[in-house]
Design an enzyme around this catalytic site. Structure first.
Site, PDB file in Angstrom:
ATOM      1  CG  HIS A   1      -2.212   0.716   1.009  1.00 41.34           C
ATOM      2  ND1 HIS A   1      -2.320   1.869   0.259  1.00 41.34           N
ATOM      3  CD2 HIS A   1      -3.465   0.459   1.438  1.00 41.34           C
ATOM      4  CE1 HIS A   1      -3.578   2.278   0.243  1.00 41.34           C
ATOM      5  NE2 HIS A   1      -4.286   1.443   0.948  1.00 41.34           N
TER       6      HIS A   1
ATOM      7  CE1 TYR B   1      -9.057   7.091   6.976  1.00 40.80           C
ATOM      8  CE2 TYR B   1      -9.966   5.839   5.147  1.00 40.80           C
ATOM      9  CZ  TYR B   1      -8.970   6.625   5.676  1.00 40.80           C
ATOM     10  OH  TYR B   1      -7.877   6.950   4.912  1.00 40.80           O
TER      11      TYR B   1
ATOM     12  CB  THR C   1      -6.535   8.932   0.488  1.00 40.52           C
ATOM     13  OG1 THR C   1      -5.592   8.779   1.561  1.00 40.52           O
ATOM     14  CG2 THR C   1      -6.310   7.873  -0.566  1.00 40.52           C
TER      15      THR C   1
END
Length: 772
Positions: free
Chosen positions: A473, A589, A602
């Site tokens: 990630h 979230y 993001t």
């Protein structure tokens, strides 16, 4: 061994008669072609750098300006207002016999024209950047475009060339703005109001006011200063502190997975599927290197940042004791392959030529047919990447810093990507609901030692030809890997194809040297560390409950008839489902992108709002009319859409507070408000999976060409991780994760609540569904 000898360019032996040299023409040919290919890539990069540097100008526009200047001179019109004559006088005298008055005049006009051209490029680029700062179009009602937005869109089109390269817009993208502290705190307090009672909320208000008045002004000044010189004031800190400094295992905690097409199957032959897919991946990489991929555009005119795509291939996360680093290479000509406990190095090129799908199929079949056993310690070696980062860093330094272990590890870390050949078969059977969850579990963690979790992504191949990805990630977010995956699956299905027996088209070249086994010398001490990492990873994997399902009653088609955003519809349904599951609301979230800004990644959308909780409570009471419930739902949906738009346009909450917190740590300033905000757990972490970023086929003509999206592990030990993909007009895929060790969560139970919540909300609008 003939193929192995071909790989050596020359050999020499010492004999009583002297030194005997033996040259391999074939190997020398490959070395020569490889060098030619390398220089071609360098020249392409130089050319693209020039074209990117002058965008939105072009060499053609430069010639047009020169011709206009020269043409006006022949017509005795001085458009330079005397500047050409001034430049001509400043040129040095007597620089050779060819410096005639005519050549001096032409050179002066070329210099003037170039200056005008460069000035025009700078002006147009700055104008484009100013235009891209306008986000009013996002807040307008669908179908009701203002005249201002129409004029803005027309100007954007005029300043953008018809064929931009991948990175053409990078220097024209605006920087992520730093919000005002007062605005961020106001939005934060608004987001926690439905989660706190009056006493707790009053205490938080006092903390926030103290922070805003005393501590925040100093921190904000430093943050604004950083925003002036950094490309993005968030992204570098986000990558370092959220990802690279994390010391817990990547598996489950950070890495995520992506599924294959699940409703159709192109072939059952494992090696053939890999041949097509990997060939398509390297085709994509070639387009990426040449910047031939079109940048993603909102509304077809607003460019998204492409920065994250740079590290898609040839990238590995290298473990460190305190922090990891991302190692990215400009090129890699091989992939690393794992099969039955053995590691292989498979070359993707023969000289300068990319191997064809049928050649790759043959090479993978050779690996599948190889009967050799694993070397001592080799089988579970990849468990080091699944365990703790500190232990892996220490083992890497102690056992893999020299000799054959270093060479073998470098072959993996310097590969384009990692390929895992599994012996099990997984696929989605609509008649067997558990099949999708088992498939997802295999992609998320496998058996804890058959994935190399440090690579930018691992391509996972099952025995029945089904595929999937496990992605690290830190280097990029899910939409980036999704862009690659859409291209690869579309190329596999609509461009490459298979024979009737499921093999790649064409005949392979049997003279290709087979893949190379990597050689290891793993001592007993290292094997003990490997086993320890495996036990840590296995305990983590065994604790993950994953429930994946396809929601069939409706998709975005029905949701649009409800005149609301599909994302808002699902998010409000998640709030209703969570309240039914846990009997309370929680901090939620949802990931939103900020790629309209340079190097944006993001932002968080806090989906649990006062409006959504009011709707949920009204639904639970059961005494409201459908009209009242519809009104409450529309208010909640409108609020959610507005928050999502604010997050996308740089007016979010959490990234700003995160950066203020880091500045406070750098300055040694204590802030009870920031400490409490940053420690709040996200018990419901959600993400919508993007699709149709590349239009490689018409989904209406090929409705079964659907991927099922992907998922991730739970963020909190007592929470849920939910990803969803609104895959078509009539279906939605959900991926729900939780932990067995938590008595408060149950992924399948929550999934059933989601189903019921979606149906209950749809019933408010009395729109017929496909299935009941």
């Amino acid at each position: 061994m003939a193929e192995a000898h071909q790989a050596v360019a020359f050999q020499f032996t010492v004999t009583p008669d002297g030194v005997d040299f033996r040259l391999s023409r074939e190997a020398l040919k490959h070395v020569y072609l490889s060098g030619i290919n390398s220089w071609k890539k360098r020249l392409i990069r130089i050319k693209n750098g020039i074209l990117r540097g002058v965008y939105p100008g072009s060499p053609t526009s430069w010639l047009v300006v020169i011709m206009a200047t020269v043409g006006s001179s022949f017509c005795n019109v001085d458009i330079s207002l005397g500047l050409v004559s001034c430049i001509q006088r400043c040129l040095p005298q007597g620089c050779g016999p060819y410096q005639t008055p005519q050549t001096r005049a032409l050179l002066s006009m070329a210099i003037f024209s170039t200056g005008v051209w460069v000035t025009g490029i700078f002006f147009f680029r700055q104008t484009l950047k100013l235009l891209l700062c306008y986000h009013g179009w996002m807040f307008e009602m669908h179908g009701k475009t203002s005249n201002l937005t129409r004029i803005w869109a027309m100007c954007i089109r005029l300043l953008s060339s018809r064929h931009p390269m991948l990175y053409s817009f990078q220097t024209s993208l605006p920087k992520l703005p730093v919000p005002r502290v007062s605005a961020t705190i106001q939005r934060y307090l608004e987001s926690v109001r439905p989660l706190l009672d009056d006493e707790e909320y009053y205490r938080m208000e006092l903390l926030a006011k103290e922070f805003q008045d005393k501590t925040a002004p100093r921190l904000q000044k430093y943050l604004v200063l950083k925003s002036w010189w950094a490309s993005n004031y968030v992204s570098d800190w986000w990558e370092e502190y959220i990802y690279l400094r994390g010391r817990s295992p990547l598996m489950v905690n950070s890495n995520y997975y992506v599924m294959d097409l699940v409703l159709i199957k192109n072939t059952d032959v494992q090696a053939a599927r890999l041949g097509n897919i990997i060939h398509a991946m390297i085709m994509y990489r070639r387009k990426l290197d040449r910047e031939e991929i079109k940048p993603v555009m909102a509304l077809g005119i607003v460019p998204m940042c492409s920065y994250q795509m740079e590290r898609m291939f040839n990238t590995t996360r290298i473990p460190g004791k305190d922090t990891d680093v991302l190692q990215h290479l400009s090129d890699s000509r091989h992939v690393a392959v794992y099969h039955k406990g053995r590691f292989f190095k498979l070359w993707l090129y023969e000289g300068a030529r990319l191997l064809k799908p049928q050649d790759l199929e043959m090479q993978f079949q050779r690996i599948l047919d190889d009967p050799s056993p694993p070397q001592p310690g080799e089988e579970k070696l990849a468990a080091l990447t699944a365990g703790g980062r500190v232990e892996w860093a220490q083992a890497r330094q102690a056992f893999f810093s020299s000799g054959k272990n270093k060479a073998a590890l470098e072959a993996i870390e310097r590969a384009a990507f990692f390929v895992a050949l599994d012996e099990e078969s997984y696929s989605y059977d609509p008649e067997d609901e558990a099949s999708l969850s088992l498939y997802g579990k295999a992609l998320l963690h496998g058996n804890c030692y058959n994935r190399w979790f440090d690579k930018s992504f691992t391509l996972i191949s099952f025995k029945n030809g089904q595929l999937g990805l496990n992605a690290e990630h830190a280097w990029a977010d899910a939409p980036i890997i999704g862009h690659l995956w859409e291209f690869v699956l579309g190329t596999d299905s609509f461009h490459l194809g298979y024979t009737e027996t499921g093999h790649c088209l064409g005949k392979p070249n049997p003279a290709l040297a087979p893949p190379t086994r990597l050689q290891w010398d793993i001592p007993k001490q290292c094997q003990a560390v490997i086993e320890s990492s495996y036990q840590v990873a296995k305990a983590l994997a065994d604790d993950v409950e994953l429930y994946c399902f396809q929601f069939l009653p409706f998709g975005k088609g029905l949701i649009k008839k409800c005149r609301t955003s599909p994302d808002a519809f699902v998010q409000i349904a998640l709030q209703l489902a969570h309240f039914r599951d846990r009997g309370k609301f929680c901090l939620t979230y949802e990931a939103s992108m900020t790629r309209m800004f340079r190097e944006g990644r993001t932002e968080t959308v806090r989906s649990c709002t006062s409006e959504s909780t009011a709707f949920v409570q009204a639904m639970m009471e059961g005494s409201h009319t459908k009209a009242d419930l519809r009104d409450l739902f529309q208010k909640a949906a409108k609020k959610h859409q507005n928050m999502y738009r604010l997050a996308m346009t740089g007016a979010g909450i959490d990234r700003h507070l995160f950066c203020l917190y880091l500045v406070s740590k750098y300055l040694g300033v204590s802030s009870p408000f920031l400490a409490e905000v940053l420690s709040e757990p996200w018990r419901l972490s959600t993400s919508q999976i993007p699709q149709s970023q590349i239009r490689m086929f018409d989904p209406e003509q090929h409705p079964n060409h659907l991927g099922a999206g992907g998922g991730f592990g739970p963020v909190a030990d007592d929470g849920y991780g939910v990803s969803y993909m609104i895959a078509g007009e009539n279906t939605i895929f959900f991926h729900i994760s939780s932990k067995f060790s938590s008595s408060e969560t149950n992924a399948q139970r929550f999934g059933n609540h989601i189903r019921k919540a979606l149906l209950d909300i749809a019933d408010l609008f009395q729109v017929p569904k496909a299935y009941s």
